[in-house]
Design a protein around this motif. Structure first.
Motif, short mmCIF file in Angstrom:
data_model
loop_
_atom_site.label_atom_id
_atom_site.label_comp_id
_atom_site.label_asym_id
_atom_site.label_seq_id
_atom_site.Cartn_x
_atom_site.Cartn_y
_atom_site.Cartn_z
N VAL A 56 60.20 41.23 40.58
CA VAL A 56 59.44 41.09 41.82
C VAL A 56 58.04 40.63 41.43
O VAL A 56 57.41 41.24 40.56
CB VAL A 56 59.37 42.43 42.59
CG1 VAL A 56 58.51 42.30 43.83
CG2 VAL A 56 60.77 42.90 42.94
N VAL A 57 57.58 39.54 42.03
CA VAL A 57 56.28 38.99 41.68
C VAL A 57 55.45 38.74 42.94
O VAL A 57 55.99 38.59 44.04
CB VAL A 57 56.41 37.66 40.90
CG1 VAL A 57 57.09 37.87 39.57
CG2 VAL A 57 57.14 36.61 41.71
N THR A 80 56.83 43.04 38.22
CA THR A 80 57.59 43.97 37.39
C THR A 80 58.98 43.42 37.20
O THR A 80 59.61 42.92 38.14
CB THR A 80 57.67 45.35 38.08
OG1 THR A 80 56.36 45.82 38.32
CG2 THR A 80 58.40 46.34 37.21
N PHE A 81 59.47 43.51 35.97
CA PHE A 81 60.80 43.02 35.61
C PHE A 81 61.59 44.12 34.94
O PHE A 81 61.03 45.03 34.34
CB PHE A 81 60.68 41.82 34.67
CG PHE A 81 60.00 40.65 35.30
CD1 PHE A 81 60.72 39.68 35.94
CD2 PHE A 81 58.61 40.54 35.26
CE1 PHE A 81 60.10 38.61 36.55
CE2 PHE A 81 57.98 39.48 35.87
CZ PHE A 81 58.73 38.50 36.51
N ILE A 82 62.90 44.05 35.04
CA ILE A 82 63.78 45.01 34.36
C ILE A 82 64.13 44.42 33.00
O ILE A 82 64.70 43.33 32.91
CB ILE A 82 65.05 45.29 35.18
CG1 ILE A 82 64.67 45.88 36.53
CG2 ILE A 82 65.99 46.21 34.41
CD1 ILE A 82 65.82 46.02 37.49
N GLY A 83 63.75 45.11 31.93
CA GLY A 83 63.97 44.62 30.57
C GLY A 83 65.40 44.82 30.09
O GLY A 83 66.27 45.31 30.81
N SER A 84 65.64 44.47 28.83
CA SER A 84 66.99 44.51 28.26
C SER A 84 67.55 45.93 28.15
O SER A 84 68.75 46.12 28.19
CB SER A 84 67.01 43.83 26.89
OG SER A 84 66.07 44.45 26.03
N GLN A 85 66.71 46.94 27.97
CA GLN A 85 67.18 48.34 27.93
C GLN A 85 66.92 49.05 29.25
O GLN A 85 66.71 50.26 29.29
CB GLN A 85 66.47 49.11 26.79
CG GLN A 85 67.14 48.97 25.44
CD GLN A 85 66.78 47.67 24.76
OE1 GLN A 85 65.67 47.18 24.86
NE2 GLN A 85 67.74 47.08 24.06
N GLY A 90 55.97 45.15 32.84
CA GLY A 90 54.92 44.63 33.72
C GLY A 90 54.50 43.24 33.28
O GLY A 90 54.56 42.88 32.11
N TYR A 91 54.07 42.44 34.24
CA TYR A 91 53.63 41.07 33.97
C TYR A 91 52.38 40.79 34.79
O TYR A 91 52.33 41.08 35.99
CB TYR A 91 54.73 40.08 34.35
CG TYR A 91 54.31 38.63 34.22
CD1 TYR A 91 54.27 38.01 32.98
CD2 TYR A 91 53.93 37.89 35.33
CE1 TYR A 91 53.88 36.69 32.84
CE2 TYR A 91 53.53 36.57 35.21
CZ TYR A 91 53.51 35.98 33.96
OH TYR A 91 53.11 34.68 33.83
N VAL A 92 51.34 40.23 34.15
CA VAL A 92 50.11 39.83 34.83
C VAL A 92 49.69 38.48 34.29
O VAL A 92 49.80 38.23 33.08
CB VAL A 92 48.97 40.86 34.60
CG1 VAL A 92 47.68 40.39 35.24
CG2 VAL A 92 49.34 42.22 35.10
N GLY A 132 54.49 42.99 29.20
CA GLY A 132 54.61 44.14 28.32
C GLY A 132 53.40 44.21 27.42
O GLY A 132 52.27 44.30 27.89
N SER A 133 53.59 44.07 26.11
CA SER A 133 52.47 44.07 25.17
C SER A 133 52.21 42.70 24.57
O SER A 133 51.41 42.56 23.66
CB SER A 133 52.74 45.08 24.05
OG SER A 133 53.92 44.72 23.36
N VAL A 134 52.88 41.67 25.08
CA VAL A 134 52.75 40.31 24.54
C VAL A 134 51.74 39.52 25.38
O VAL A 134 51.88 39.40 26.59
CB VAL A 134 54.11 39.59 24.53
CG1 VAL A 134 53.96 38.17 24.02
CG2 VAL A 134 55.12 40.36 23.71
N VAL A 135 50.73 38.97 24.71
CA VAL A 135 49.71 38.14 25.35
C VAL A 135 50.05 36.69 25.06
O VAL A 135 50.42 36.34 23.94
CB VAL A 135 48.30 38.48 24.82
CG1 VAL A 135 47.26 37.59 25.47
CG2 VAL A 135 47.98 39.95 25.07
#
Length: 190
Positions: A56-57, A80-85, A90-92, A132-135
């Motif tokens: 959802v964005v 917000t996205f549902i990850g592999s697990q 979160g996404y910004v 997530g933690s990736v920039v």
């Protein structure tokens, strides 16, 4: 010794200094459905292709139309996205760019006696995204079409393909799409 400046020289310099401020005060060159200043609010779905196919964005953008059909634009989006697990990711994203109105109907809004036809715009941005933690460095282009409903609101659809390159140089693609509302700010002031 210095010769005193002439009065006409001082007036010429003062006039040149005032030009940028005078340009800001000029009436907008924009057509009916897009104003000199516009806010875009979008809500939709998206896919971060290496993280999740579902999310959802939303986005908020502000554009300042310098001269039709080009506007400068700043945009912030997130979701917000549902990850592999099955964890939430979160996404910004924040970016700056331009909005180019390829079509911009000037007959007025449908409920105010004009036509329902609105505008087609293309808005490329450069920016920064965090998933997530990736920039990542981001490049995106939003393509949208709005229908002119009632002053000052136009409603429509958007699609925004995005390329993100993380700090390791690894590219990732994302696709966002949904509904968008464009609100012309000047009618609200008056």
């Amino acid at each position: 010794s210095r010769a005193p400046r002439s009065r006409s020289s001082l007036l010429a310099r003062a006039s040149l200094t005032a030009v940028p401020f005078a340009l800001l005060a000029l009436p907008s060159a924009a057509a009916a459905e897009s104003g000199r200043y516009d806010v875009h609010i979008g809500l939709g779905d998206g896919a971060l292709l290496d993280v999740s196919p579902v999310g959802v964005v939303g986005h908020v953008a502000f554009d300042w139309q310098l001269a039709a059909p080009v506007a400068l634009e700043a945009m912030v989006s997130g979701g917000t996205f549902i990850g592999s697990q099955d964890e939430l990711v979160g996404y910004v994203q924040a970016g700056v760019g331009a909005r180019i109105r390829v079509l911009d109907d000037d007959t007025g809004y449908a409920l105010d006696g004009g036509s329902i036809h609105g505008g087609l715009s293309i808005a490329p941005h450069v920016g920064v995204g965090v998933a997530g933690s990736v920039v990542a460095f981001t490049l995106d282009t939003e393509i949208g079409y709005q229908l002119s409903v009632a002053e000052p609101v136009s409603l429509g659809l958007f699609v925004r393909p995005t390329l993100a390159i993380n700090d390791q140089g690894v590219p990732n693609f994302a696709l966002f799409f949904g509904i968008d509302a464009e609100i012309a700010i000047e009618p609200l002031w008056t």
